[in-house]
Write an enzyme that holds these catalytic residues in place. Sequence first.
Site, PDB file in Angstrom:
ATOM      1  N   THR A 144       6.984  -5.805   4.079  1.00 39.98           N
ATOM      2  CA  THR A 144       5.503  -5.508   4.520  1.00 39.98           C
ATOM      3  C   THR A 144       5.033  -7.093   5.060  1.00 39.98           C
ATOM      4  OG1 THR A 144       5.099  -4.058   2.831  1.00 39.98           O
ATOM      5  CG2 THR A 144       3.118  -5.299   3.500  1.00 39.98           C
ATOM      6  N   GLN A 179       3.902   0.182   6.309  1.00 38.44           N
ATOM      7  CA  GLN A 179       2.783  -0.833   6.201  1.00 38.44           C
ATOM      8  C   GLN A 179       2.861  -1.660   7.285  1.00 38.44           C
ATOM      9  OE1 GLN A 179       5.444  -0.087   3.904  1.00 38.44           O
ATOM     10  NE2 GLN A 179       4.457   0.068   1.876  1.00 38.44           N
ATOM     11  N   ASP A 202      -2.610  -1.747   4.879  1.00 41.69           N
ATOM     12  CA  ASP A 202      -2.406  -3.073   4.603  1.00 41.69           C
ATOM     13  C   ASP A 202      -2.734  -4.149   5.952  1.00 41.69           C
ATOM     14  OD1 ASP A 202      -1.302  -2.132   2.584  1.00 41.69           O
ATOM     15  OD2 ASP A 202       0.778  -2.736   2.802  1.00 41.69           O
ATOM     16  N   ASP A 223      -5.477   0.377   1.375  1.00 41.83           N
ATOM     17  CA  ASP A 223      -5.371  -0.857   0.670  1.00 41.83           C
ATOM     18  C   ASP A 223      -5.417  -2.193   1.879  1.00 41.83           C
ATOM     19  OD1 ASP A 223      -4.917   0.464  -1.595  1.00 41.83           O
ATOM     20  OD2 ASP A 223      -2.625   0.511  -1.531  1.00 41.83           O
ATOM     21  N   ARG A 285      -8.648  -0.182  -5.696  1.00 45.47           N
ATOM     22  CA  ARG A 285      -7.380   0.061  -6.485  1.00 45.47           C
ATOM     23  C   ARG A 285      -6.720  -0.965  -7.442  1.00 45.47           C
ATOM     24  NH1 ARG A 285      -2.790   4.028  -4.501  1.00 45.47           N
ATOM     25  NH2 ARG A 285      -2.468   2.377  -2.984  1.00 45.47           N
TER      26      ARG A 285
END
Length: 395
Positions: A144, A179, A202, A223, A285
């Site tokens: 990632t 991601q 991401d 996220d 989160r």
Amino acid sequence: MLWAASAICSALVAVLLATRSFYLQQQPASPRTSTGAAEEGRHHHRRRACDDQARWVSKMASLHNASLVLTVDRRGCANFTSLQKAVDAVPDYAAARTLIAVDAGVYAEKVVVWSNKTGVTLQGRGNLETTVVWNGTANSSGGTFSSATFAVLAAGFMAYNLSVQNTARPANQGDAGGQAVALRVAADQAAFYWCGFYGSQDTLLDEQGRHFFRGCYVEGSIDFIFGNARSLYLGCTISSVANAAAEGAVTGSVTAQGRASPDERTGFAFVRCSVVGTGQVWLGRAWGPYATVVFARTYLAAVVAPGGWNDWNDAARQESVFFGEYECTGPGASGGGAAQRVAYARQLDQRQAAPFMDASYIDGSQWAVPPLLPPMQGDDDVISAEYANTMAGSM
């Protein structure tokens, strides 16, 4: 004798120049073909474009007080056509600031500001005009973090008026390795002014260090602001592109903050921002057991899920996370309609919110310039209107 010889040489040069001038005046003009006229027009247009760019670069160099100026464009007016090559030309560990002025255009390349390229200021022509794009994913890039279109690893980095995109296809729910990071910031004292960051899962890896985002646009789904930095987002637009699901199921999350212990001084503060877009998303989160995120005086659209926050399916984290809201408005705000926050979310009072509300949260008065940032008072801006107008006029 020497004087006489010099006089004779000067006379000969004068005669030769006069003869050349007379000869050129007597030559018949070449017939102008349509092709020649078009070529001349193109050259004239390019000269005008280069002159315009030179004036803009000069203005930016003065505003940023740069000791070295490097230029990038696609038209042949600049030092480089590649942004990465311009970064590579920055002196190692320079004490003075280097300005990289990037003209309008789309630059399809991965860019890394390596840790030895300190003190770089990157200036674009506008966040809808100057764009860096790539399409790396965790699968295609070896992880990632490595998927980032633009990575900042050097301290003292600043960027103005440009966008960074990761154009990889959005991953389907449950896909592994989809991601796709647009911006990765893993260095201390990095600031971004009026920039755009576009992606899906991401988008912005706010990895580590102290960071400042002013008037930026961040777009993503899952996220899409994540990491373990200590960052202030001021006046930013946070836009969800999460898929809408039946019966209001939550399909995305704005933040995933990674604070791992109470000893770390990390967290994300969003002040006078807007959270808008599609789907239903959590404000955050708990990626780390001590995840710290605060939204203050921020407009929360109905895109925000009523519960607001998520414990990463670990009930133990409910006791250690710090998820706070202060004077937020809009249909997605607590008390703003259907919002029914989870029990561990905090509605902050003025005293509790104060540490997150201005540049002192990131020690910004020491480095988040120009200009130095005073404490926020009411709705007063922490960036002077004069400077903001000057930079807007440069686009």
